[in-house]
Motif scaffolding. Sequence first.
Motif, PDB file in Angstrom:
ATOM      1  N   TYR A  70      53.870  68.917  50.265  1.00 44.62           N
ATOM      2  CA  TYR A  70      54.488  68.649  51.556  1.00 44.62           C
ATOM      3  C   TYR A  70      54.264  67.193  51.965  1.00 44.62           C
ATOM      4  O   TYR A  70      53.313  66.542  51.517  1.00 44.62           O
ATOM      5  CB  TYR A  70      53.881  69.555  52.635  1.00 44.62           C
ATOM      6  CG  TYR A  70      54.049  71.028  52.394  1.00 44.62           C
ATOM      7  CD1 TYR A  70      55.286  71.650  52.512  1.00 44.62           C
ATOM      8  CD2 TYR A  70      52.950  71.824  52.047  1.00 44.62           C
ATOM      9  CE1 TYR A  70      55.435  73.012  52.299  1.00 44.62           C
ATOM     10  CE2 TYR A  70      53.087  73.191  51.839  1.00 44.62           C
ATOM     11  CZ  TYR A  70      54.333  73.776  51.960  1.00 44.62           C
ATOM     12  OH  TYR A  70      54.475  75.124  51.748  1.00 44.62           O
ATOM     13  N   ASP A  71      55.151  66.705  52.831  1.00 46.46           N
ATOM     14  CA  ASP A  71      54.961  65.403  53.462  1.00 46.46           C
ATOM     15  C   ASP A  71      53.939  65.578  54.576  1.00 46.46           C
ATOM     16  O   ASP A  71      54.184  66.273  55.555  1.00 46.46           O
ATOM     17  CB  ASP A  71      56.291  64.899  54.032  1.00 46.46           C
ATOM     18  CG  ASP A  71      56.142  63.557  54.726  1.00 46.46           C
ATOM     19  OD1 ASP A  71      55.402  62.699  54.200  1.00 46.46           O
ATOM     20  OD2 ASP A  71      56.749  63.363  55.803  1.00 46.46           O
ATOM     21  N   MET A  72      52.785  64.920  54.450  1.00 47.81           N
ATOM     22  CA  MET A  72      51.677  65.179  55.356  1.00 47.81           C
ATOM     23  C   MET A  72      51.192  63.888  56.010  1.00 47.81           C
ATOM     24  O   MET A  72      51.082  62.841  55.368  1.00 47.81           O
ATOM     25  CB  MET A  72      50.532  65.873  54.618  1.00 47.81           C
ATOM     26  CG  MET A  72      50.940  67.205  53.991  1.00 47.81           C
ATOM     27  SD  MET A  72      49.543  68.174  53.392  1.00 47.81           S
ATOM     28  CE  MET A  72      48.753  68.679  54.919  1.00 47.81           C
ATOM     29  N   TRP A  73      50.881  64.003  57.306  1.00 49.08           N
ATOM     30  CA  TRP A  73      50.350  62.913  58.116  1.00 49.08           C
ATOM     31  C   TRP A  73      49.019  63.377  58.696  1.00 49.08           C
ATOM     32  O   TRP A  73      48.934  64.450  59.287  1.00 49.08           O
ATOM     33  CB  TRP A  73      51.300  62.558  59.249  1.00 49.08           C
ATOM     34  CG  TRP A  73      52.608  61.978  58.809  1.00 49.08           C
ATOM     35  CD1 TRP A  73      53.590  62.610  58.093  1.00 49.08           C
ATOM     36  CD2 TRP A  73      53.084  60.651  59.048  1.00 49.08           C
ATOM     37  NE1 TRP A  73      54.648  61.771  57.879  1.00 49.08           N
ATOM     38  CE2 TRP A  73      54.359  60.555  58.463  1.00 49.08           C
ATOM     39  CE3 TRP A  73      52.552  59.552  59.717  1.00 49.08           C
ATOM     40  CZ2 TRP A  73      55.112  59.384  58.516  1.00 49.08           C
ATOM     41  CZ3 TRP A  73      53.305  58.382  59.771  1.00 49.08           C
ATOM     42  CH2 TRP A  73      54.570  58.309  59.173  1.00 49.08           C
ATOM     43  N   TYR A  74      47.990  62.546  58.529  1.00 48.15           N
ATOM     44  CA  TYR A  74      46.656  62.880  59.030  1.00 48.15           C
ATOM     45  C   TYR A  74      46.272  61.852  60.092  1.00 48.15           C
ATOM     46  O   TYR A  74      46.201  60.658  59.817  1.00 48.15           O
ATOM     47  CB  TYR A  74      45.641  62.864  57.883  1.00 48.15           C
ATOM     48  CG  TYR A  74      44.283  63.435  58.237  1.00 48.15           C
ATOM     49  CD1 TYR A  74      43.963  64.731  57.876  1.00 48.15           C
ATOM     50  CD2 TYR A  74      43.325  62.671  58.902  1.00 48.15           C
ATOM     51  CE1 TYR A  74      42.712  65.266  58.184  1.00 48.15           C
ATOM     52  CE2 TYR A  74      42.085  63.201  59.220  1.00 48.15           C
ATOM     53  CZ  TYR A  74      41.790  64.495  58.853  1.00 48.15           C
ATOM     54  OH  TYR A  74      40.562  65.015  59.160  1.00 48.15           O
ATOM     55  N   THR A  96      43.477  56.805  45.047  1.00 43.28           N
ATOM     56  CA  THR A  96      43.742  55.377  44.938  1.00 43.28           C
ATOM     57  C   THR A  96      44.323  54.887  46.257  1.00 43.28           C
ATOM     58  O   THR A  96      44.695  55.695  47.114  1.00 43.28           O
ATOM     59  CB  THR A  96      44.736  55.094  43.798  1.00 43.28           C
ATOM     60  OG1 THR A  96      46.021  55.632  44.161  1.00 43.28           O
ATOM     61  CG2 THR A  96      44.261  55.729  42.493  1.00 43.28           C
ATOM     62  N   PRO A  97      44.433  53.566  46.456  1.00 41.60           N
ATOM     63  CA  PRO A  97      45.038  53.062  47.700  1.00 41.60           C
ATOM     64  C   PRO A  97      46.454  53.554  47.934  1.00 41.60           C
ATOM     65  O   PRO A  97      46.936  53.548  49.070  1.00 41.60           O
ATOM     66  CB  PRO A  97      44.995  51.536  47.511  1.00 41.60           C
ATOM     67  CG  PRO A  97      43.821  51.316  46.619  1.00 41.60           C
ATOM     68  CD  PRO A  97      43.831  52.468  45.664  1.00 41.60           C
ATOM     69  N   ASN A  98      47.150  53.978  46.875  1.00 38.38           N
ATOM     70  CA  ASN A  98      48.483  54.553  47.019  1.00 38.38           C
ATOM     71  C   ASN A  98      48.346  56.034  47.373  1.00 38.38           C
ATOM     72  O   ASN A  98      48.580  56.918  46.557  1.00 38.38           O
ATOM     73  CB  ASN A  98      49.275  54.377  45.732  1.00 38.38           C
ATOM     74  CG  ASN A  98      50.716  54.838  45.869  1.00 38.38           C
ATOM     75  OD1 ASN A  98      51.265  54.879  46.983  1.00 38.38           O
ATOM     76  ND2 ASN A  98      51.323  55.209  44.757  1.00 38.38           N
ATOM     77  N   LEU A  99      47.946  56.303  48.609  1.00 39.77           N
ATOM     78  CA  LEU A  99      47.624  57.665  49.027  1.00 39.77           C
ATOM     79  C   LEU A  99      48.863  58.565  49.012  1.00 39.77           C
ATOM     80  O   LEU A  99      49.954  58.125  49.385  1.00 39.77           O
ATOM     81  CB  LEU A  99      47.032  57.652  50.438  1.00 39.77           C
ATOM     82  CG  LEU A  99      45.682  56.963  50.615  1.00 39.77           C
ATOM     83  CD1 LEU A  99      45.319  56.898  52.091  1.00 39.77           C
ATOM     84  CD2 LEU A  99      44.600  57.696  49.825  1.00 39.77           C
ATOM     85  N   PRO A 100      48.700  59.828  48.643  1.00 37.52           N
ATOM     86  CA  PRO A 100      49.825  60.774  48.662  1.00 37.52           C
ATOM     87  C   PRO A 100      50.060  61.379  50.044  1.00 37.52           C
ATOM     88  O   PRO A 100      50.676  62.434  50.170  1.00 37.52           O
ATOM     89  CB  PRO A 100      49.383  61.837  47.656  1.00 37.52           C
ATOM     90  CG  PRO A 100      47.899  61.847  47.754  1.00 37.52           C
ATOM     91  CD  PRO A 100      47.494  60.416  48.021  1.00 37.52           C
ATOM     92  N   PHE A 101      49.547  60.745  51.080  1.00 38.29           N
ATOM     93  CA  PHE A 101      49.721  61.188  52.458  1.00 38.29           C
ATOM     94  C   PHE A 101      49.588  59.961  53.358  1.00 38.29           C
ATOM     95  O   PHE A 101      49.162  58.891  52.918  1.00 38.29           O
ATOM     96  CB  PHE A 101      48.681  62.252  52.843  1.00 38.29           C
ATOM     97  CG  PHE A 101      47.270  61.877  52.479  1.00 38.29           C
ATOM     98  CD1 PHE A 101      46.505  61.048  53.296  1.00 38.29           C
ATOM     99  CD2 PHE A 101      46.704  62.349  51.299  1.00 38.29           C
ATOM    100  CE1 PHE A 101      45.213  60.689  52.948  1.00 38.29           C
ATOM    101  CE2 PHE A 101      45.405  61.980  50.934  1.00 38.29           C
ATOM    102  CZ  PHE A 101      44.659  61.159  51.765  1.00 38.29           C
ATOM    103  N   LYS A 102      49.949  60.121  54.630  1.00 36.98           N
ATOM    104  CA  LYS A 102      49.815  59.031  55.594  1.00 36.98           C
ATOM    105  C   LYS A 102      48.535  59.242  56.394  1.00 36.98           C
ATOM    106  O   LYS A 102      48.259  60.347  56.865  1.00 36.98           O
ATOM    107  CB  LYS A 102      51.004  58.996  56.553  1.00 36.98           C
ATOM    108  CG  LYS A 102      52.370  58.994  55.874  1.00 36.98           C
ATOM    109  CD  LYS A 102      52.608  57.763  55.055  1.00 36.98           C
ATOM    110  CE  LYS A 102      54.074  57.661  54.624  1.00 36.98           C
ATOM    111  NZ  LYS A 102      54.554  58.834  53.868  1.00 36.98           N
ATOM    112  N   LEU A 103      47.758  58.189  56.554  1.00 37.20           N
ATOM    113  CA  LEU A 103      46.486  58.250  57.270  1.00 37.20           C
ATOM    114  C   LEU A 103      46.568  57.308  58.466  1.00 37.20           C
ATOM    115  O   LEU A 103      46.729  56.094  58.300  1.00 37.20           O
ATOM    116  CB  LEU A 103      45.356  57.837  56.330  1.00 37.20           C
ATOM    117  CG  LEU A 103      43.917  58.172  56.714  1.00 37.20           C
ATOM    118  CD1 LEU A 103      43.731  59.662  56.897  1.00 37.20           C
ATOM    119  CD2 LEU A 103      42.958  57.641  55.656  1.00 37.20           C
TER     120      LEU A 103
END
Length: 238
Positions: A70-74, A96-103
């Motif tokens: 899923y597209d996830m935002w934390y 890695t810095p290329n996170l699979p989610f938004k922080l």
Amino acid sequence: GKDGWYRQVEKDWEDINIFGDTQFYHLQDPFGLSSYVRLARGGLMVIAGENNSGKTGLCLNLLIANCDKYDMWYFDSESGPDLLQERLLALKPDLTPNLPFKLKRLDRNAEDTVRANPNSITILDYIEEPDDAWRVAGVLKRITENLGDGLAIVALQKPPGRDAAYGGSQVLNKPQLYLALNSHSLKIVRAKSRVNQTLNPNNMKWGFSLDNLGTRFKNIQRIYEEGDVEEEQMHIPF
């Protein structure tokens, strides 16, 4: 309801199509909750926890276990970059810095986070109203109003010895799934949709222990009743 104030009278409401394709969220988590409960589009999940009971740990587990699907935002309100780095790398060392989610940093106006991403999964860790706890129920209501087909997962602080978070029993009104997290135990307080219609998940409870900087849930046991604990094998999906 106020003299001299006006609003447009609503005359056009959005249709609800009950014959379209259903889209329930089946999230992976350390306790295997998706075997018992499910969350529908536009749903709200609340994790109400005591101080230091594992709220952030559970939120991070949900993030890592589901971000590939899923597209996830934390949104973080208290940990900051150093503690988040420590915990996320403890949970998933190959990040890695290329996170699979938004922080993102959560400072204020929690409802705006889902307004900007109505069709994503948004995790809010956590919402508090230190001066006016009664406002929390209103914040939850506005979050659900701003959701589209997405899902909001909200962590709240609660006092020891009760299920309701600060803000009172009204915080239980909006969530499709409400969890109470105590020291070493998790309880399903309210689930509006169940996987097995003959099995009521409400009041199901699990015991656990925490390690790895509060990110790893271990020794998970289903508690059937006081004094009667049966171990249940759970497999964390990462």
